[in-house]
Scaffold this motif. Structure first.
Motif, PDB file in Angstrom:
ATOM      1  N   PRO A 204       0.823  -1.298  -0.084  1.00 35.18           N
ATOM      2  CA  PRO A 204       0.018   0.095  -0.095  1.00 35.18           C
ATOM      3  C   PRO A 204       1.005   1.177  -0.096  1.00 35.18           C
ATOM      4  N   HIS A 205       2.165   1.124   0.168  1.00 37.49           N
ATOM      5  CA  HIS A 205       2.972   2.405   0.247  1.00 37.49           C
ATOM      6  C   HIS A 205       3.709   2.504  -1.111  1.00 37.49           C
TER       7      HIS A 205
ATOM      8  N   THR B 115       3.542   3.103  -5.299  1.00 37.47           N
ATOM      9  CA  THR B 115       2.811   3.331  -6.615  1.00 37.47           C
ATOM     10  C   THR B 115       2.201   2.245  -7.190  1.00 37.47           C
TER      11      THR B 115
ATOM     12  N   ASN C 176     -11.752  -2.725  -1.918  1.00 36.61           N
ATOM     13  CA  ASN C 176     -10.776  -3.036  -0.771  1.00 36.61           C
ATOM     14  C   ASN C 176     -11.058  -4.619  -0.340  1.00 36.61           C
TER      15      ASN C 176
ATOM     16  N   PHE D 221      -4.513   3.145   5.440  1.00 36.68           N
ATOM     17  CA  PHE D 221      -4.211   2.823   4.256  1.00 36.68           C
ATOM     18  C   PHE D 221      -5.309   3.042   3.150  1.00 36.68           C
TER      19      PHE D 221
ATOM     20  N   GLU E 108      -4.328   5.503   0.024  1.00 39.68           N
ATOM     21  CA  GLU E 108      -4.338   4.640  -1.287  1.00 39.68           C
ATOM     22  C   GLU E 108      -5.330   5.372  -2.525  1.00 39.68           C
ATOM     23  N   GLU E 109      -6.389   5.669  -1.552  1.00 40.85           N
ATOM     24  CA  GLU E 109      -7.688   6.269  -2.814  1.00 40.85           C
ATOM     25  C   GLU E 109      -7.159   7.334  -3.306  1.00 40.85           C
TER      26      GLU E 109
ATOM     27  N   ARG F 114      -4.151   8.479  -3.808  1.00 39.57           N
ATOM     28  CA  ARG F 114      -3.310   8.083  -4.525  1.00 39.57           C
ATOM     29  C   ARG F 114      -3.653   7.819  -5.838  1.00 39.57           C
ATOM     30  N   LEU F 115      -4.782   6.704  -5.991  1.00 39.17           N
ATOM     31  CA  LEU F 115      -5.218   6.278  -6.999  1.00 39.17           C
ATOM     32  C   LEU F 115      -6.157   7.374  -7.912  1.00 39.17           C
TER      33      LEU F 115
END
Length: 152
Positions: free
Chosen positions: A70-71, A73, A88, A125, A129-130, A132-133
């Motif tokens: 999760p960290h 890319t 998820n 997380f 994550e979202e 980043r996405l």
């Protein structure tokens, strides 16, 4: 990657919550019990369902050749397989496994750990994550998040 960052992973959090529940069941049961054949069966089904769900999700990661960490890319937005039903599924699987083990351990006082675990996972997380996405896959992620729920 610093040591703390390497340890800040969902399986580590899951293991910590499982250990807390196990310790509570062994050292502080306070005479509370849900022990029955039905509860044991439910616990086993939750753990088994979580394992199957996790396997399905990991299969999609491998198929799309992207990172499960999760960290890191991602190189692909996974929207196929189990990801058509949940954004998820691995975190959902972790939650099922935790709930199932709490039932199997007969750790009644640890039942509140389930929503606490979900809260921690979401904050540590899911939300990052979202974000980043959203930044990487913009329109594709927007379409995906409007069609598929975060958990179920």
């Amino acid at each position: 990657m610093p040591a703390v960052r390497r340890l800040d992973l969902p399986p580590v959090w899951l293991a910590a919550f499982i250990v807390l529940a196990w310790v509570q069941a062994r050292l502080l049961p306070l005479g509370l019990s849900l022990r029955s054949g039905v509860v044991d069966l439910l616990g086993g089904l939750l753990v088994g369902g979580g394992i199957v769900l996790m396997a399905l999700a990991i299969t999609e990661f491998r198929r799309h050749h992207t990172t499960i960490n999760p960290h890191k890319t991602p190189v692909a937005l996974i929207t196929s397989g189990i990801y058509k039903r949940s954004r998820n599924p691995i975190y959902l699987a972790d939650t099922l496994i935790l709930a199932g083990l709490i039932l199997r351990f007969d750790a009644v006082l640890s039942l509140p750990l389930v929503p606490i675990f979900v809260w921690v996972i979401e904050r540590r997380f899911v939300l990052p994550e979202e974000t980043r996405l959203r930044r990487i896959f913009r329109k594709e992620f927007h379409r995906y998040e409007t069609k598929v729920r975060r958990w179920l």
